[in-house]
Design a protein around this motif. Sequence first.
Motif, short mmCIF file in Angstrom:
data_model
loop_
_atom_site.label_atom_id
_atom_site.label_comp_id
_atom_site.label_asym_id
_atom_site.label_seq_id
_atom_site.Cartn_x
_atom_site.Cartn_y
_atom_site.Cartn_z
N PRO A 135 -6.01 -5.23 0.39
CA PRO A 135 -5.72 -3.79 0.42
C PRO A 135 -6.09 -3.18 1.77
O PRO A 135 -7.18 -3.41 2.30
N ASP A 172 0.81 -1.22 0.00
CA ASP A 172 0.00 0.00 0.00
C ASP A 172 0.84 1.26 0.00
O ASP A 172 0.31 2.35 -0.29
N ALA A 201 -2.06 1.39 6.45
CA ALA A 201 -0.72 0.87 6.22
C ALA A 201 0.33 1.70 6.93
O ALA A 201 1.30 1.18 7.49
N GLY A 243 -5.19 0.35 2.44
CA GLY A 243 -5.27 1.81 2.31
C GLY A 243 -4.05 2.46 2.93
O GLY A 243 -3.41 1.91 3.85
N ALA A 244 -3.71 3.64 2.47
CA ALA A 244 -2.49 4.32 2.90
C ALA A 244 -2.49 4.63 4.39
O ALA A 244 -1.48 4.49 5.08
N ARG A 259 -0.14 -7.07 2.80
CA ARG A 259 -1.01 -6.99 1.62
C ARG A 259 -1.49 -8.37 1.20
O ARG A 259 -2.67 -8.57 0.87
#
Length: 478
Positions: free
Chosen positions: A457, A423, A463, A459-460, A452
């Motif tokens: 996923p 991510d 992560a 998300g920023a 991951r």
Amino acid sequence: MQSVADSLSRLRTLAESPVVSKLAQAFQAAGFELALVGGPVRDALLGRPVHDLDFASNARPDDILKIVAPLAEATWDVGRAFGTIAARVDRETVEITTYRADSYDGETRKPVVEFGDTLEADLVRRDFTVNALALRVPEIKLVDPSGGVEDLMGRLLRTPVDAAVSFGDDPLRMLRAARFAAQLGFEVAAETMDAMSGMRETLKIVSAERIRDELVKMLASDTPRPGLELMVHTGLAELVLPELPALQLQIDAEHRHKDVYEHSLTVLDQAIGYEHSRHPGAAPDVTLRLAALLHDIGKPATRKLEPGGAVSFYNHDLVGARLARKRLRALRFDNDTVDAVARLIELHLRFFGYTDGEWTDSAVRRYVRDAGDQLERLHILTRSDVTTRNRRKADRLGFAYDDLEARIAQLKQQEEIDAIRPDLNGDEVMSLLGLRPGPDVGRAMKFLMELRLDEGPLGAEEATARLAAWWAEQQAQG
């Protein structure tokens, strides 16, 4: 072989084709002989597709070039020293060679080039009688000084002269015998086979590149097995691919074959079958076929007797991958092929854990990630590795792999699995953690990739939080 009438019809069609007719008329007008030789004549008689047009002539190279140049879109004289001029005529590549009467020194494959005067003398210096055929044009006359047509009818490979003399002149012809046995489905004459066994050590003077090329052509045939078996039977494989005959010493109770050698040939046969069914019309996949043939070569080095008489081959996948790299590099295969074959061998057992219990999505993602661009080949190799005669077990494994492929397709659709990335990228990791390029960045990226794969996923924002927590833990541990 076709009927005589059909064979003659095909020879006439070949002789009257535009390119052949154009060249024949030009050489006749210049006062020289011209004949189609070898492969195209053989294949026309067998009813096989004719791909390459090879000619022989009593014209010397300079004369050939003068005759061909006005008819050709391009010419090449890189083979002039051996009497060969190549040209592209009507968008078709042809080679025309002056009659030869070469001699060999017995120490190298390089002949002392001597030009000959007759087509018949040129033909008897060739490798096998079925290739020592010529079709004179434009008169359409078949020339067969050594009984090649009879051998075609008998599906027999035999040398035009004494086999010991022929192989002594050019030891690569022994491998060509194995290759033609595979490509044409022909038997090798007993005296020819005896000479192959007796003279196999002379193959050592042949370059690795030429040996590789013959092996590739053999594996690219629809049925390479007879050629490989001939190599093993005559001892040629001990010089070319010694890992293959070594498999005969290993009994493999799991696959219930006589030995691992037989199992490996069966896997190769099945891989070719899957190639044809999954990718009809595609070019032969030699990389896949190498992996199928060599997938168990680590077993002799890892064989271990267990309590109760059982035999195990722990880590033969990893050992086999290393051995394959070493052998393929010795044969001068390109790096991409070496890497792909080694990777497939390393991964060929991974699937069998799937039948012990359903994999999580993260395990499926790892399988795809580790296979990378070899995934489709791994699908075929893994399916081909099931050679048990127990139909119930075979069906169970087949259904399990069907399920795995279906899950891969589903995840791929959901997440575009081929493009899985962490991510955060490397620049973001260095900025967040205050790092310079180095091992710590690599460790951080690996941590994010594992997240991951395990959780999908994130998300920023999530992560970033998880990375910070991980980094703090790493710092605390010193």
